[in-house]
Design an enzyme around this catalytic site. Structure first.
Site, short mmCIF file in Angstrom:
data_model
loop_
_atom_site.label_atom_id
_atom_site.label_comp_id
_atom_site.label_asym_id
_atom_site.label_seq_id
_atom_site.Cartn_x
_atom_site.Cartn_y
_atom_site.Cartn_z
N TYR A 1 0.86 -1.19 0.00
CA TYR A 1 0.00 0.00 0.00
C TYR A 1 0.90 1.23 0.00
CZ TYR A 1 -3.68 -3.24 1.60
OH TYR A 1 -4.56 -4.29 1.75
N HIS B 1 0.11 -11.86 0.84
CA HIS B 1 -0.92 -10.98 0.25
C HIS B 1 -1.65 -11.65 -0.92
CE1 HIS B 1 -1.70 -6.37 -0.24
NE2 HIS B 1 -2.80 -7.06 -0.41
N SER C 1 -13.22 -4.97 2.39
CA SER C 1 -14.22 -4.30 1.54
C SER C 1 -15.65 -4.72 1.91
CB SER C 1 -13.95 -4.54 0.05
OG SER C 1 -12.70 -3.97 -0.31
N PRO C 2 -15.97 -4.71 3.21
CA PRO C 2 -17.33 -5.10 3.64
C PRO C 2 -18.38 -4.09 3.18
CG PRO C 2 -16.16 -4.07 5.47
CD PRO C 2 -15.15 -4.25 4.36
N LEU C 3 -17.92 -2.90 2.78
CA LEU C 3 -18.85 -1.87 2.30
C LEU C 3 -18.85 -1.80 0.77
CD1 LEU C 3 -17.89 0.88 4.93
CD2 LEU C 3 -19.83 -0.71 5.00
N GLY C 4 -18.36 -2.86 0.14
CA GLY C 4 -18.30 -2.84 -1.33
C GLY C 4 -17.51 -1.64 -1.83
N ARG C 5 -16.43 -1.32 -1.13
CA ARG C 5 -15.56 -0.17 -1.45
C ARG C 5 -16.33 1.14 -1.47
NH1 ARG C 5 -10.56 -2.43 -2.94
NH2 ARG C 5 -10.69 -4.57 -3.66
N GLY C 6 -17.35 1.23 -0.64
CA GLY C 6 -18.10 2.47 -0.48
C GLY C 6 -19.52 2.38 -1.02
N ALA D 1 -22.24 1.64 1.37
CA ALA D 1 -22.47 2.71 2.34
C ALA D 1 -23.27 3.83 1.68
CB ALA D 1 -21.14 3.24 2.87
P1 ATR Z 1 -11.87 -1.13 1.60
O1 ATR Z 1 -11.78 -2.39 2.38
O2 ATR Z 1 -11.29 -1.31 0.24
O3 ATR Z 1 -11.39 0.08 2.31
P2 ATR Z 1 -14.71 -0.75 2.18
O4 ATR Z 1 -14.37 -0.86 3.60
O5 ATR Z 1 -15.74 -1.66 1.63
O6 ATR Z 1 -13.41 -0.93 1.26
O7 ATR Z 1 -15.14 0.73 1.80
C1 ATR Z 1 -14.29 1.81 1.96
C2 ATR Z 1 -14.92 3.01 1.32
O8 ATR Z 1 -16.17 3.27 1.96
C3 ATR Z 1 -14.10 4.27 1.44
O9 ATR Z 1 -14.08 4.90 0.18
C4 ATR Z 1 -14.85 5.10 2.47
O10 ATR Z 1 -14.79 6.47 2.15
P3 ATR Z 1 -14.38 7.59 3.26
O11 ATR Z 1 -12.92 7.52 3.39
O12 ATR Z 1 -14.88 8.84 2.62
O13 ATR Z 1 -15.12 7.24 4.52
C5 ATR Z 1 -16.28 4.62 2.34
N1 ATR Z 1 -16.99 4.66 3.62
C6 ATR Z 1 -16.64 4.05 4.77
N2 ATR Z 1 -17.55 4.26 5.73
C7 ATR Z 1 -18.50 5.04 5.18
C8 ATR Z 1 -19.71 5.61 5.66
N3 ATR Z 1 -20.12 5.41 6.90
N4 ATR Z 1 -20.45 6.37 4.79
C9 ATR Z 1 -20.03 6.59 3.52
N5 ATR Z 1 -18.90 6.07 3.00
C10 ATR Z 1 -18.14 5.30 3.82
#
Ligand code: ATR
Length: 328
Positions: free
Chosen positions: A56, A125, A204-209, A212
């Site tokens: 990273y 990794h 990436s539990p938030l589908g990379r955003g 959310a």
């Molecule tokens: P990764 O594992 O790749 O980090 P993720 O956890 O699925 O992926 O999602 C990360 C993304 O969700 C980030 O772009 C983060 O953006 P911010 O840095 O602006 O927060 C976004 N994210 C995380 N929590 C959020 C929330 N509560 N509301 C909106 N976006 C969110």
């Protein structure tokens, strides 16, 4: 919510912090003092599992975490990874190196940048097809013996690779993408996790955003953000289809009076007690909101409503090149 990482005896709160986006892949890196402040605020709110990797940046993410954890190291579980030696998204050859020699080189660098003399959870990794996994895990096992790492993890490996690896040394965790939108490993990997007492660290539990609700208003990640450039799910046409699916998550969250990100994280943690997760964020407000997932209760009916979504997601989770690095 405390959970144990495999058989390692390491315990963490179930929601950790994925640090990648602080310095890499997701657009402009945060200012150093802002990143450090976020990590400190996270710790004050009970986050005790921080995940990074050599690649990273490369190196910038570990360096930031090392600075933030100075004087506080023993309060957290620190996880990092080795084995990707060229930026995976560039498509350059020889991107992976799981050799014993590279393992040794990498751990020394990570320890230095993290300003510590031990790593709690050290991952390969990506599986290096040129190096038998037994060699890689053998090298990692020597690091355990030397006290440089406490437990061994593997990222994005298949059940077969995990089984081979576990014959050499217990594997505390597999890290893989896992969310309401990404569920393929339930069939392929989950039985092996059960069999071998290995935890899943869900990234990436938030589908990379997306889950959310971050891209619902017609927005996409910025042009300098790797998601826009390289990830099929974020291509305009696919993103449109995926926004409709995210709407269903948002609508259920609204009915339950929680946020979409809270629902998405609660969903991950509800699937299985051997799962912990590491959502990424650069913003304190989002981090605080995400921790609210601990108090979300999901009913069987909620789970049923969310179940069909993964199969409808448009676009694979990585580019063709990125998918080739995944050992499926
Ligand atoms: P990764 O594992 O790749 O980090 P993720 O956890 O699925 O992926 O999602 C990360 C993304 O969700 C980030 O772009 C983060 O953006 P911010 O840095 O602006 O927060 C976004 N994210 C995380 N929590 C959020 C929330 N509560 N509301 C909106 N976006 C969110």
């Amino acid at each position: 919510m405390r959970r144990t990482i495999g058989n390692s005896g390491i315990e963490v709160n179930a929601i950790g912090l994925g640090c990648m986006g602080l310095t890499a892949f997701y657009g402009k890196p945060v200012e150093e003092q802002d990143g450090i402040a976020l990590i400190h605020e996270a710790m004050e709110r009970g986050v005790d599992h921080f995940d990074t990797a050599e690649m990273y940046g490369p190196h910038t993410n570990e360096t930031l975490l090392g600075k933030a954890l100075k004087g506080r190291r023993e309060k957290v579980v620190l996880a990092t990874k080795f084995g990707i030696v060229a930026p995976a998204h560039t498509g350059s050859k020889g991107a992976l190196d799981g050799s014993a020699e590279n393992c040794r080189r990498a751990v020394e660098g990570s320890l230095r940048r993290l300003q510590t003399d031990y790593i709690d959870l050290y991952y390969l990794h990506r599986l290096d097809p040129e190096t038998p996994i037994e060699e890689t895990v053998g090298a990692m096992a020597r690091l355990v013996e030397e006290g440089k790492i406490r437990a061994i993890g593997l990222s994005e490996v298949s059940a077969d690779s995990l089984r081979r690896a576990a014959k050499v040394h217990p594997i505390a965790a597999v890290q893989s993408e896992y969310s309401i939108f990404t569920r393929a490993i339930e069939e392929t990997l989950f039985p092996a996790l059960e069999e071998l007492n290995t935890s899943l660290v869900a990234y990436s539990p938030l589908g990379r955003g997306m889950l959310a609700g971050a891209y619902q208003n017609g927005t996409r990640p910025e042009a300098d953000d790797w998601r826009s450039v390289s990830l099929p799910r974020f291509e305009e046409e696919n993103l449109n289809a995926n926004r409709a699916l995210a709407d269903e998550v948002i609508s259920l969250a609204g009915q339950k009076d929680v946020s979409a990100s809270q629902l998405a994280l609660a969903w991950v943690l509800a699937q299985n007690e051997r799962i912990v997760t590491i959502p990424g964020t650069t913003k304190l407000a989002n981090l605080i909101s995400n921790l609210g997932a601990y108090s979300v209760d999901l009913t069987g009916e909620d789970l049923e409503r969310l179940a069909p979504l993964a199969a409808k997601v448009a676009g694979s989770r990585y580019s063709d090149f990125g998918m080739k690095l995944v050992d499926a």
